[in-house]
Design an enzyme around this catalytic site. Structure first.
Site, PDB file in Angstrom:
ATOM      1  N   ALA A 222      29.774 107.541   7.760  1.00 46.06           N
ATOM      2  CA  ALA A 222      28.923 106.352   7.821  1.00 46.06           C
ATOM      3  C   ALA A 222      28.285 106.200   6.440  1.00 46.06           C
ATOM      4  O   ALA A 222      28.157 107.174   5.683  1.00 46.06           O
ATOM      5  CB  ALA A 222      27.866 106.533   8.902  1.00 46.06           C
TER       6      ALA A 222
ATOM      7  N   GLY B 215      31.338 110.052  10.272  1.00 46.98           N
ATOM      8  CA  GLY B 215      31.875 108.890  10.997  1.00 46.98           C
ATOM      9  C   GLY B 215      33.387 108.764  10.889  1.00 46.98           C
ATOM     10  O   GLY B 215      34.033 108.159  11.761  1.00 46.98           O
TER      11      GLY B 215
ATOM     12  N   GLU C 211      34.653 111.059  13.439  1.00 48.17           N
ATOM     13  CA  GLU C 211      34.386 110.413  14.734  1.00 48.17           C
ATOM     14  C   GLU C 211      35.388 109.299  15.017  1.00 48.17           C
ATOM     15  O   GLU C 211      35.835 109.118  16.146  1.00 48.17           O
ATOM     16  CB  GLU C 211      32.945 109.870  14.745  1.00 48.17           C
ATOM     17  CG  GLU C 211      31.932 111.002  14.798  1.00 48.17           C
ATOM     18  CD  GLU C 211      30.497 110.562  14.544  1.00 48.17           C
ATOM     19  OE1 GLU C 211      30.279 109.833  13.554  1.00 48.17           O
ATOM     20  OE2 GLU C 211      29.609 110.939  15.309  1.00 48.17           O
TER      21      GLU C 211
ATOM     22  N   GLU D  17      26.692 115.981   8.616  1.00 49.49           N
ATOM     23  CA  GLU D  17      25.420 115.328   8.955  1.00 49.49           C
ATOM     24  C   GLU D  17      24.207 116.240   8.835  1.00 49.49           C
ATOM     25  O   GLU D  17      23.151 115.821   8.349  1.00 49.49           O
ATOM     26  CB  GLU D  17      25.477 114.764  10.386  1.00 49.49           C
ATOM     27  CG  GLU D  17      26.172 113.424  10.488  1.00 49.49           C
ATOM     28  CD  GLU D  17      27.676 113.538  10.650  1.00 49.49           C
ATOM     29  OE1 GLU D  17      28.239 114.628  10.393  1.00 49.49           O
ATOM     30  OE2 GLU D  17      28.286 112.539  11.040  1.00 49.49           O
TER      31      GLU D  17
END
Ligand code: COA
Length: 259
Positions: A64, A109, A112, A132
Site C-alpha cells: 500500500a 498490500g 495481500e 507492516e
C-alpha cells in the site's frame, strides 16, 4: 483507468497494475481503478481466467502507498482499509479462477493482492513479505486473515511478526506459491496455465471454485451439501451433456460453449 492495463484474448484476461515508477504501490486511485476493472471483467462471460500482474521487472506490488498512509487519522485509516478490502474482496470472490503472476516484490498490500488470487505463480526473483510491523501498523488489506487461512496461524504469526522476506523457493515450501518460473518465461507459463483452465467447462470451474471457498466457511457436512448443490448444477448445462455423450460414444468432445 490510469493505473490499470487490461488485455483479453482467447477467454483469458490479463490485468496489469501499471505504476512501475512507484513499484506499483496501491494508492487510492490504483485501488479504484482495480475495483472498476474487476467490476467490468466480472460481467464479461468471455473471461474464463483472470491473471493479475505488475508492470516492470522489479515489482508485482510493493505494498500500500506509504506516502498516502503516513499522515492518516484513525478514521481515515478505516476508509483506506475499507477501500482495500472492497477491491480485495472483489478479486477473491471473482467467479472464475484468478492467478497472480508475481514478477518481483510482493510486499504488504502486494502480498495481500496475491493472496486474494486462487493461484500464485512466482518468478524466481519474487520476494514476499509483510513489512507492516516495521512501519508501526498491521497488514490492513486482508493479510492477517487470508495468510492465516492459507498457511495456518503459526506461519502467519512468524511472517507478520518478523516481517522476514521469503524468496520464491521459501514461499513454495510454505505453500504460498504453486509454482516458480524463470523471470523471462513467467508470463508465458502463467498464460499456459490460464489457457488450460479456460479450455475446461466454465460452469464446472465456477461451481468448483464456489464449492471450495464456500465449503471452507462451515462444517464438513455444510461443505458436502454445498458440493452436492454445485455438482448437480453442472447437469443443467449443455457442456456436461456434450462432453459425457462424446465420451460414451468414443468421439472427440466439442469445445465447451459455456452453456
Ligand atoms: N509506497 C509508496 N511508494 C513506494 C512504495 C510503497 N509501498 N514502495 C516503493 N515505493 C516507491 C519509492 O518511494 C520510490 O519512489 P521515488 O523514486 O519517488 O523515491 C520508488 O517506489 C522506488 O523504490 P525504491 O525504494 O527507491 O527502490 P529500492 O530498490 O531501493 O527498494 C523496496 C525497493 C521495495 C525494498 C522499497 O521500495 C521498499 O521497502 N518499499 C516499501 C515496502 C513496504 O514496506 N510495503 C508495505 C507497505 S504497508
Amino acid at each position: 483507468m490510469t493505473f490499470i492495463k487490461v488485455e483479453q484474448k482467447d477467454f483469458v484476461a490479463l490485468l496489469t497494475i501499471n505504476r512501475p515508477e512507484g513499484l506499483n504501490a496501491l494508492n487510492t486511485s490504483v485501488l479504484q481503478d482495480l475495483s472498476e476493472a474487476l467490476d467490468t471483467l466480472e460481467k464479461d462471460r468471455d473471461v474464463r481466467t483472470l491473471i493479475v500482474t505488475g508492470a516492470g521487472d522489479r515489482a508485482f506490488v510493493a505494498g500500500a502507498d506509504i506516502g498516502e498512509m503516513a499522515e492518516l487519522t484513525r478514521e481515515e485509516a478505516v476508509s483506506f482499509a475499507c477501500a482495500g478490502h472492497e477491491m480485495m474482496n472483489k478479486l477473491s470472490s471473482f467467479p472464475m479462477p484468478t492467478i497472480a503472476a508475481v514478477n518481483g516484490y510482493a510486499l504488504g498490500g502486494g502480498f495481500e493482492l496475491a493472496l486474494a488470487c486462487d493461484l500464485i505463480v512466482a518468478s524466481s526473483r519474487a520476494r514476499f513479505a509483510f513489512p507492516e510491523t516495521s512501519l508501526g501498523i498491521t497488514p490492513g488489506f486482508g493479510g492477517t486473515q487470508r495468510l492465516a487461512r492459507l498457511v495456518g496461524p503459526m506461519v502467519a504469526c512468524d511472517l507478520i511478526f518478523t516481517g522476514r522476506r521469503l524468496n520464491a523457493e521459501q514461499a513454495l515450501a510454505l505453500g504460498v506459491v504453486t509454482e516458480i518460473a524463470d523471470p523471462e518465461s513467467l508470463l508465458e507459463r502463467v498464460l499456459e496455465i490460464a489457457h488450460a483452465i479456460a479450455e475446461k467447462a466454465p460452469a464446472a470451474i465456477r461451481n468448483a471454485k464456489s464449492a471450495i471457498y464456500e465449503g471452507l466457511c462451515g462444517t464438513l457436512s455444510d461443505g458436502i451439501a454445498i458440493e452436492t448443490e454445485q455438482f448437480s448444477r453442472c447437469f443443467d448445462t449443455d457442456d456436461q451433456k456434450s462432453a459425457m455423450r462424446a465420451f460414451v460414444n468414443k468421439e472427440k468432445a466439442p469445445p465447451f460453449q459455456g452453456r
